[in-house]
Motif scaffolding. Structure first.
Motif, PDB file in Angstrom:
ATOM      1  N   GLU A  72       0.822  -1.217   0.000  1.00  0.00           N
ATOM      2  CA  GLU A  72       0.000   0.000   0.000  1.00  0.00           C
ATOM      3  C   GLU A  72       0.858   1.271   0.000  1.00  0.00           C
ATOM      4  OE1 GLU A  72      -2.825   0.266   3.229  1.00  0.00           O
ATOM      5  OE2 GLU A  72      -3.466   2.251   2.541  1.00  0.00           O
ATOM      6  N   ILE A  73       0.469   2.227  -0.811  1.00  0.00           N
ATOM      7  CA  ILE A  73       1.160   3.522  -0.844  1.00  0.00           C
ATOM      8  C   ILE A  73       0.649   4.365   0.321  1.00  0.00           C
ATOM      9  CG2 ILE A  73       1.533   5.633  -2.200  1.00  0.00           C
ATOM     10  CD1 ILE A  73       1.200   3.955  -4.745  1.00  0.00           C
ATOM     11  N   PRO A  74       1.541   4.840   1.217  1.00  0.00           N
ATOM     12  CA  PRO A  74       1.069   5.610   2.376  1.00  0.00           C
ATOM     13  C   PRO A  74       0.287   6.863   1.934  1.00  0.00           C
ATOM     14  CG  PRO A  74       3.413   5.054   2.604  1.00  0.00           C
ATOM     15  CD  PRO A  74       3.005   4.687   1.214  1.00  0.00           C
ATOM     16  N   PRO A  75      -0.708   7.270   2.714  1.00  0.00           N
ATOM     17  CA  PRO A  75      -1.552   8.417   2.327  1.00  0.00           C
ATOM     18  C   PRO A  75      -0.748   9.703   2.064  1.00  0.00           C
ATOM     19  CG  PRO A  75      -2.510   7.245   4.205  1.00  0.00           C
ATOM     20  CD  PRO A  75      -1.188   6.616   3.955  1.00  0.00           C
ATOM     21  N   PHE A  76       0.284   9.951   2.863  1.00  0.00           N
ATOM     22  CA  PHE A  76       1.087  11.161   2.629  1.00  0.00           C
ATOM     23  C   PHE A  76       1.719  11.123   1.236  1.00  0.00           C
ATOM     24  CE2 PHE A  76       5.133  13.375   2.461  1.00  0.00           C
ATOM     25  CZ  PHE A  76       4.824  14.631   2.960  1.00  0.00           C
ATOM     26  N   ILE A  77       2.275   9.969   0.904  1.00  0.00           N
ATOM     27  CA  ILE A  77       2.917   9.817  -0.418  1.00  0.00           C
ATOM     28  C   ILE A  77       1.877   9.978  -1.524  1.00  0.00           C
ATOM     29  CG2 ILE A  77       4.189   8.212  -1.923  1.00  0.00           C
ATOM     30  CD1 ILE A  77       5.806   9.239   0.481  1.00  0.00           C
ATOM     31  N   ALA A  78       0.726   9.343  -1.331  1.00  0.00           N
ATOM     32  CA  ALA A  78      -0.332   9.437  -2.352  1.00  0.00           C
ATOM     33  C   ALA A  78      -0.736  10.901  -2.563  1.00  0.00           C
ATOM     34  CB  ALA A  78      -1.533   8.595  -1.944  1.00  0.00           C
ATOM     35  N   ASP A  79      -0.798  11.658  -1.463  1.00  0.00           N
ATOM     36  CA  ASP A  79      -1.158  13.082  -1.570  1.00  0.00           C
ATOM     37  C   ASP A  79      -0.141  13.862  -2.402  1.00  0.00           C
ATOM     38  OD1 ASP A  79      -3.511  12.997  -0.243  1.00  0.00           O
ATOM     39  OD2 ASP A  79      -2.787  13.922   1.612  1.00  0.00           O
ATOM     40  N   VAL A  80       1.136  13.600  -2.164  1.00  0.00           N
ATOM     41  CA  VAL A  80       2.158  14.320  -2.936  1.00  0.00           C
ATOM     42  C   VAL A  80       2.196  13.799  -4.376  1.00  0.00           C
ATOM     43  CG1 VAL A  80       4.583  15.008  -3.084  1.00  0.00           C
ATOM     44  CG2 VAL A  80       3.504  14.764  -0.838  1.00  0.00           C
ATOM     45  N   TYR A  81       2.096  12.480  -4.548  1.00  0.00           N
ATOM     46  CA  TYR A  81       2.016  11.933  -5.912  1.00  0.00           C
ATOM     47  C   TYR A  81       0.919  12.642  -6.712  1.00  0.00           C
ATOM     48  CZ  TYR A  81       5.072   7.731  -5.473  1.00  0.00           C
ATOM     49  OH  TYR A  81       6.124   6.861  -5.347  1.00  0.00           O
ATOM     50  N   ARG A  82      -0.209  12.875  -6.062  1.00  0.00           N
ATOM     51  CA  ARG A  82      -1.342  13.471  -6.793  1.00  0.00           C
ATOM     52  C   ARG A  82      -1.074  14.883  -7.276  1.00  0.00           C
ATOM     53  NH1 ARG A  82      -4.970  10.046  -3.804  1.00  0.00           N
ATOM     54  NH2 ARG A  82      -4.734  11.308  -1.944  1.00  0.00           N
ATOM     55  N   ARG A  83      -0.002  15.530  -6.759  1.00  0.00           N
ATOM     56  CA  ARG A  83       0.331  16.857  -7.291  1.00  0.00           C
ATOM     57  C   ARG A  83       0.824  16.759  -8.729  1.00  0.00           C
ATOM     58  NH1 ARG A  83       4.022  18.977  -2.317  1.00  0.00           N
ATOM     59  NH2 ARG A  83       2.473  18.701  -0.678  1.00  0.00           N
ATOM     60  N   TYR A  84       1.457  15.629  -9.060  1.00  0.00           N
ATOM     61  CA  TYR A  84       2.040  15.534 -10.413  1.00  0.00           C
ATOM     62  C   TYR A  84       1.693  14.241 -11.143  1.00  0.00           C
ATOM     63  CZ  TYR A  84       5.749  12.613  -8.329  1.00  0.00           C
ATOM     64  OH  TYR A  84       6.446  11.623  -7.691  1.00  0.00           O
ATOM     65  N   ARG A  85       1.114  13.290 -10.461  1.00  0.00           N
ATOM     66  CA  ARG A  85       0.735  12.020 -11.048  1.00  0.00           C
ATOM     67  C   ARG A  85      -0.788  11.915 -11.119  1.00  0.00           C
ATOM     68  NH1 ARG A  85       5.258   9.321 -11.582  1.00  0.00           N
ATOM     69  NH2 ARG A  85       3.978   7.918 -12.796  1.00  0.00           N
ATOM     70  N   PRO A  86      -1.365  10.934 -11.804  1.00  0.00           N
ATOM     71  CA  PRO A  86      -0.734  10.088 -12.823  1.00  0.00           C
ATOM     72  C   PRO A  86      -0.127  10.933 -13.950  1.00  0.00           C
ATOM     73  CG  PRO A  86      -2.909   9.236 -12.234  1.00  0.00           C
ATOM     74  CD  PRO A  86      -2.783  10.569 -11.596  1.00  0.00           C
ATOM     75  N   SER A  87       0.992  10.496 -14.451  1.00  0.00           N
ATOM     76  CA  SER A  87       1.640  11.224 -15.547  1.00  0.00           C
ATOM     77  C   SER A  87       1.035  10.768 -16.876  1.00  0.00           C
ATOM     78  CB  SER A  87       3.149  10.983 -15.522  1.00  0.00           C
ATOM     79  OG  SER A  87       3.445   9.635 -15.835  1.00  0.00           O
ATOM     80  N   PRO A  88       1.075  11.652 -17.890  1.00  0.00           N
ATOM     81  CA  PRO A  88       0.449  11.274 -19.170  1.00  0.00           C
ATOM     82  C   PRO A  88       1.199  10.162 -19.907  1.00  0.00           C
ATOM     83  CG  PRO A  88       1.030  13.636 -19.111  1.00  0.00           C
ATOM     84  CD  PRO A  88       1.616  13.011 -17.898  1.00  0.00           C
ATOM     85  N   LEU A  89       0.464   9.350 -20.606  1.00  0.00           N
ATOM     86  CA  LEU A  89       1.026   8.453 -21.626  1.00  0.00           C
ATOM     87  C   LEU A  89       0.684   9.110 -22.959  1.00  0.00           C
ATOM     88  CD1 LEU A  89       2.328   5.567 -22.160  1.00  0.00           C
ATOM     89  CD2 LEU A  89      -0.009   4.813 -22.628  1.00  0.00           C
ATOM     90  N   VAL A  90       1.657   9.211 -23.851  1.00  0.00           N
ATOM     91  CA  VAL A  90       1.436   9.972 -25.085  1.00  0.00           C
ATOM     92  C   VAL A  90       1.698   9.104 -26.311  1.00  0.00           C
ATOM     93  CG1 VAL A  90       2.098  12.031 -26.396  1.00  0.00           C
ATOM     94  CG2 VAL A  90       2.108  12.092 -23.893  1.00  0.00           C
ATOM     95  N   ARG A  91       0.806   9.169 -27.243  1.00  0.00           N
ATOM     96  CA  ARG A  91       1.019   8.509 -28.537  1.00  0.00           C
ATOM     97  C   ARG A  91       1.903   9.414 -29.384  1.00  0.00           C
ATOM     98  NH1 ARG A  91      -2.557   5.682 -32.515  1.00  0.00           N
ATOM     99  NH2 ARG A  91      -1.121   5.242 -34.234  1.00  0.00           N
TER     100      ARG A  91
END
Lengths: 442, 442
Positions: A72-91
């Motif tokens: 499990e990803i800790p809630p603090f990490i998930a909160d910071v991840y959400r500032r820049y993630r999910p990152s785009p996948l580009v064709r």
């Protein structure tokens, strides 16, 4: 969103809730680290002064880390991840058109992350574990860095969680790449050129060779010595550790959801390898699919001048110059390897993380090497077509994709090539200039 | 997507189909350009050798450009826009928390564009119009650039449409900011330090002052002379032109959709102003809303050392040093203004585009100035909180938002502050280092 879009986004609610712990599911063993000197495995007690405890537990596959595929990803990490993630996948439609390939090419954009590369994904977690530790009061994270992607990510991570950061930066980069040093300093880090006068390792290397330009192995030894001096310090590792691989699985997990969203299965996945964390995290969830029967090919790209996976030995070796780290079973060019003066950024390391080495040894991942010139030419093509400046490291993956697309032919099923764009190259323009000869008057 | 997300995306199908042509709807007149010397308005024939015809028509508010509020985006442009647009609008939650403000702060990310700033949005269109022109066979676009954001964008735009690109780069930046020069060269552009020996203007300036470090006015005069020598060359303009403003309205139109998507109306919109294109394009659709009755405030930020809108005169002036351009009614510090040696990137220009000047003159837009030190400090806070490195130009807008958030109090309605992050600062780290004193040994 339709499959005609170039950019495949996930909403923040689709951010993975867990990392994928590949070692718990592989059909073959990934051997654990051995003691640096003694003929035995490593125990947590041996290195609780060096690594944050949670990182050490991951590294030693302790408890759930040896058995649970999902962490499990800790809630603090998930909160910071959400500032820049999910990152785009580009064709990469413009690149496809330029190549005239029948293949579809996709790239996962880790270049848009804080500090400009995939490194922040794990730097944040390592700093967070250290800041949370109850075992002792940790105030500082130390590390080594080459071109500075990792050091910059750790500096920003430490600032995010309120720790100090100390970076030993390879002297050649310290002098020639001041911009990444400024970025680290701007994020509050201390930055020393390595070899330095601060440690026994540094002093000893400089005594023999006052002009020594440094290596990642030397930098890591210096960081370890620096940590040893104060119980409030711990070591952070960019790519050689298994915990970095675990954290980078967020890249692969998102990519998998994004491809599912447009109803695609990759035929070939490509990444560049330094220590191996971005590549292994990127492919890990797809390795699971392959074990489950899907015919997915994985290709790790290295510079031809640092051919660890292609020409290195598979044996136990140290991660650092001074033999202070545990010995790990991996492909290695030898822990005292001094890379040639090529512009390949973080791909200059002598070894590859054990889990990736095991995947190569077991023929799950294959490898390819490219020359500096053709890699930088590929970076130029990518800028021209997609409008994106790839880091020299990532340009290896770009070339891997171009190469694969050129080999692709019209088959019944359209080849789907997916690569990880691990970082941007804005701070590597001097390298591009040197190789592509851009610094002429015109 | 929910309103709890930090990042508000639009799908590619939501990309605006038209630019918003604000001059067609303003309740006051934006006076057209006058001939450089003669006492009359400018005709298309006067300058069809200098600008692509379509750009000239926009600039002179000809035909539909004087009457239609919506100008369709050509399919080719829409296709390239879709590679990187719509750009994200981001809620600055970490910054809000750091400030302890009751306000909501949002920023529109134009820093993720090709070449790293808003400039590509118009560079692409100018190059496209030139490449499409049937009137004559255009092979080269020429321009001037300061810190190099504009030059890099034009270089990449020209490469995209298959034209040559020639950039006159202010000598001081040419020497001190080699990375942007490398980027332009990598995209195939020719780059000359200005003042140069290539033109009468350059030679004359150098004769009087061999160490002259250049200005945007001188660079523009040089580019114009260069264009005049060959009928296959045309001039591109980054921010002083109305066509740049028109094209940048894509920023504001997306922002408006994004705010609607989360059910927000801005109370205050903020941007930095060099020539004024990113700011004016960003606010234009909201100016329409304000004219329609919505109480939205607009704030243009300038460096206190180049206070064109705050302290300049509102009068006809030339855009260039040598009085080759049409005279335009604007706020100006005088076309021979030499900016002080501050690190404000593209904000060093003597004038502001006529439509923005008219908006200020008519009290629709207000202005504020900040010192270099406080702007760079704001950039550091933004890096620390949001993990994003703002260009020095954009850091002016960041500080504007911080300032406004600090002034915000708990009122019945939550203040909604929206600013345009016009570009990234990776290639401006030398400036950050100078001002924040980052280049010490530690």
């Amino acid at each position: 969103m339709t499959t005609n879009d170039n950019k495949i986004f996930l909403s923040e609610s689709q951010l993975p809730r867990s990392w994928y712990n590949i070692v718990a599911e592989l059909p073959f063993d990934v051997p654990k680290p051995l003691h640096p000197i003694e003929d035995r495995g490593v125990e947590v007690d041996d290195f609780d002064w060096l690594w944050p405890l949670e990182c050490l537990r991951i590294e030693l596959h302790e408890g759930k880390y040896g058995t649970d595929p999902w962490i499990e990803i800790p809630p603090f990490i998930a909160d910071v991840y959400r500032r820049y993630r999910p990152s785009p996948l580009v064709r990469a439609r413009a690149l496809e058109k330029y190549l005239g390939t029948p293949a579809e090419i996709y790239y996962k954009r880790e270049d848009l992350n804080p500090a400009g590369s995939h490194k922040f994904n794990t730097a944040l977690v390592q700093a967070y574990y250290a800041a949370q530790e109850e075992h002792s009061r940790i105030h500082t994270m130390a590390t080594d860095t080459g071109a500075g992607q990792w050091g910059a990510a750790l500096a920003m991570a430490c600032e995010t969680v309120g720790l100090n950061c100390c970076v030993f930066m390879i002297r050649k980069s310290f002098e020639e790449k001041p911009y990444r040093r400024y970025l680290m300093r701007m994020a509050g880090a201390e930055v020393y050129p390595s070899p330095s006068e601060l440690t026994d390792t540094g002093r000893s290397v400089l005594k023999d060779d006052p002009d020594n330009s440094g290596s990642l192995g030397i930098g890591m030894s210096e960081a370890i010595e620096f940590v040893k001096e104060d119980p409030g310090r711990r070591l952070a590792l960019g790519c050689m550790s298994y915990y970095a691989v675990l954290h980078q699985s967020v890249i692969g997990l998102e990519t998998r959801q994004q491809l599912e969203q447009i109803d695609r299965t990759p035929s070939l996945m490509i990444g560049c390898v330094g220590g191996g964390s971005n590549f292994t995290g990127f492919v890990a969830p797809f390795v699971r699919d392959r074990i489950g029967g899907k015919p997915i090919e994985f290709r790790a790209i290295e510079p031809d001048s640092i051919p660890t996976l292609s020409q290195g030995e598979y044996r136990y070796d140290w991660a650092d110059f001074s033999e202070l780290t545990p010995r790990i079973l991996m492909y290695t060019l030898g822990h005292r390897f001094v890379p040639p003066p090529v512009h390949s950024g973080g791909l200059r390391y002598h070894g590859k993380t054990p889990v990736l080495s095991a995947l190569v040894k077991n023929n799950v991942v294959n490898t390819r090497t490219y020359s500096q010139q053709e890699v930088f030419d590929a970076g130029r093509v990518f800028l021209k077509t997609e409008g994106v400046l790839a880091a020299p490291e990532s340009a290896h993956a770009v070339l891997g994709a171009i190469d694969a697309a050129r080999e692709a032919s019209n088959t019944e099923k359209t080849p789907v090539i997916v690569f990880c764009l691990s970082g941007h190259g804005y701070l590597d323009l001097k390298g591009y200039s040197d190789v592509l000869d851009l610094d002429t008057s015109n």
